[in-house]
Design an enzyme around this catalytic site. Structure first.
Site, PDB file in Angstrom:
ATOM      1  N   LEU A 278     -52.376 -26.749  23.476  1.00  0.00           N
ATOM      2  CA  LEU A 278     -51.803 -27.149  24.773  1.00  0.00           C
ATOM      3  C   LEU A 278     -50.579 -28.023  24.569  1.00  0.00           C
ATOM      4  O   LEU A 278     -50.584 -28.907  23.715  1.00  0.00           O
ATOM      5  CB  LEU A 278     -52.835 -27.962  25.556  1.00  0.00           C
TER       6      LEU A 278
ATOM      7  N   HIS B 149     -48.855 -14.505  27.305  1.00  0.00           N
ATOM      8  CA  HIS B 149     -50.319 -14.495  27.252  1.00  0.00           C
ATOM      9  C   HIS B 149     -50.820 -13.070  27.474  1.00  0.00           C
ATOM     10  O   HIS B 149     -50.327 -12.367  28.364  1.00  0.00           O
ATOM     11  CB  HIS B 149     -50.875 -15.446  28.322  1.00  0.00           C
TER      12      HIS B 149
HETATM   13  C1  GAR Z   1     -50.140 -12.740  21.411  1.00  0.00           C
HETATM   14  O1  GAR Z   1     -50.856 -11.618  21.862  1.00  0.00           O
HETATM   15  C2  GAR Z   1     -49.979 -13.764  22.522  1.00  0.00           C
HETATM   16  O2  GAR Z   1     -49.896 -13.177  23.784  1.00  0.00           O
HETATM   17  C3  GAR Z   1     -51.234 -14.587  22.379  1.00  0.00           C
HETATM   18  O3  GAR Z   1     -51.405 -14.712  20.994  1.00  0.00           O
HETATM   19  C4  GAR Z   1     -50.952 -13.508  20.357  1.00  0.00           C
HETATM   20  C5  GAR Z   1     -50.121 -13.897  19.151  1.00  0.00           C
HETATM   21  O4  GAR Z   1     -49.849 -12.773  18.367  1.00  0.00           O
HETATM   22  N1  GAR Z   1     -51.120 -15.857  23.041  1.00  0.00           N
HETATM   23  C6  GAR Z   1     -52.132 -16.473  23.646  1.00  0.00           C
HETATM   24  O5  GAR Z   1     -53.266 -16.045  23.659  1.00  0.00           O
HETATM   25  C7  GAR Z   1     -51.747 -17.783  24.334  1.00  0.00           C
HETATM   26  N2  GAR Z   1     -52.829 -18.290  25.108  1.00  0.00           N
HETATM   27  P1  GAR Z   1     -48.733 -12.824  17.239  1.00  0.00           P
HETATM   28  O6  GAR Z   1     -49.046 -14.060  16.367  1.00  0.00           O
HETATM   29  O7  GAR Z   1     -48.906 -11.550  16.485  1.00  0.00           O
HETATM   30  O8  GAR Z   1     -47.403 -12.938  17.911  1.00  0.00           O
END
Ligand code: GAR
Length: 194
Positions: free
Chosen positions: A92, A109
């Site tokens: 956060l 997200h």
């Molecule tokens: C993504 O899918 C993003 O939307 C999510 O984490 C993943 C990171 O993937 N974010 C959240 O859940 C935020 N609450 P990455 O490391 O392969 O970019």
């Protein structure tokens, strides 16, 4: 050209997608640096490979969240960062960074917020037997995955959907949509270091 700082905690596929759009000239921004809160996260390898400075800050090394964020804020100021881009940053944002960068922090997200905020939004959508999920890009406020929504895109959840298959569908959208929205934000005056 405006300076962006990407914050990430994990694999960094969104960081990579943003980086590639910058390299192709489709996102007119300078990625000044990467901030990561997890030692050894793969995203730091991606940054190193691309020659982008990566800084790892472990929250447990600080007495308080305010101290932790004050050090990050100083780094961002020193580098004239205009916009903070959260890309899988699983922490956060607190009042210290929010005060410095109000209206200039965006997050992505993997759900149609306000549905399924927090961790493992994909697992949450599957457990709820939802027919639809998707991607939300929004400005960040003090809540968890709250704040004014900029854009949302829907994804149909198939009957035989698995965590992996839904994640793949969602990431295809994320990797296209996030750089596009960032490019749109680059032309806004509010997104500028004062
Ligand atoms: C993504 O899918 C993003 O939307 C999510 O984490 C993943 C990171 O993937 N974010 C959240 O859940 C935020 N609450 P990455 O490391 O392969 O970019």
């Amino acid at each position: 050209m405006k300076n962006i700082a990407v914050f990430a905690s994990g694999s960094g596929s969104n960081f990579q997608a943003i980086l590639e759009m910058v390299q192709e000239g489709k996102l007119e921004a300078n990625i000044s640096l990467l901030v990561c809160d997890k030692q050894g996260a793969y995203v730091t390898e991606r940054a190193k490979e691309a020659g982008i400075p990566a800084f790892v800050f472990c929250a447990k090394d600080y007495l308080s969240k305010a101290d932790y964020e004050a050090e990050i804020a100083m780094l961002l100021k020193d580098n004239n960062v205009d916009l903070i881009v959260l890309a899988g940053y699983m922490r956060l944002i607190g009042s210290t960074l929010l005060k410095e960068y109000e209206g200039r922090i965006v997050n992505i997200h993997p759900s149609l917020l306000p549905a399924f905020p927090g961790k493992d939004a994909i697992g949450q959508a599957l457990a709820a037997k939802a027919n639809w999920s998707g991607v939300t890009i929004h400005f960040v406020d003090e809540g968890m995955d709250t704040g004014p929504i900029i854009v949302q895109e829907r994804v149909r959840i198939a009957k035989n959907e698995t965590h992996e298959s839904l994640q793949r569908k969602i990431q295809v959208i994320e990797h296209k949509l996030y750089p596009e929205i960032l490019q749109m934000l680059m032309t806004r005056e509010e997104v500028e270091t004062r």
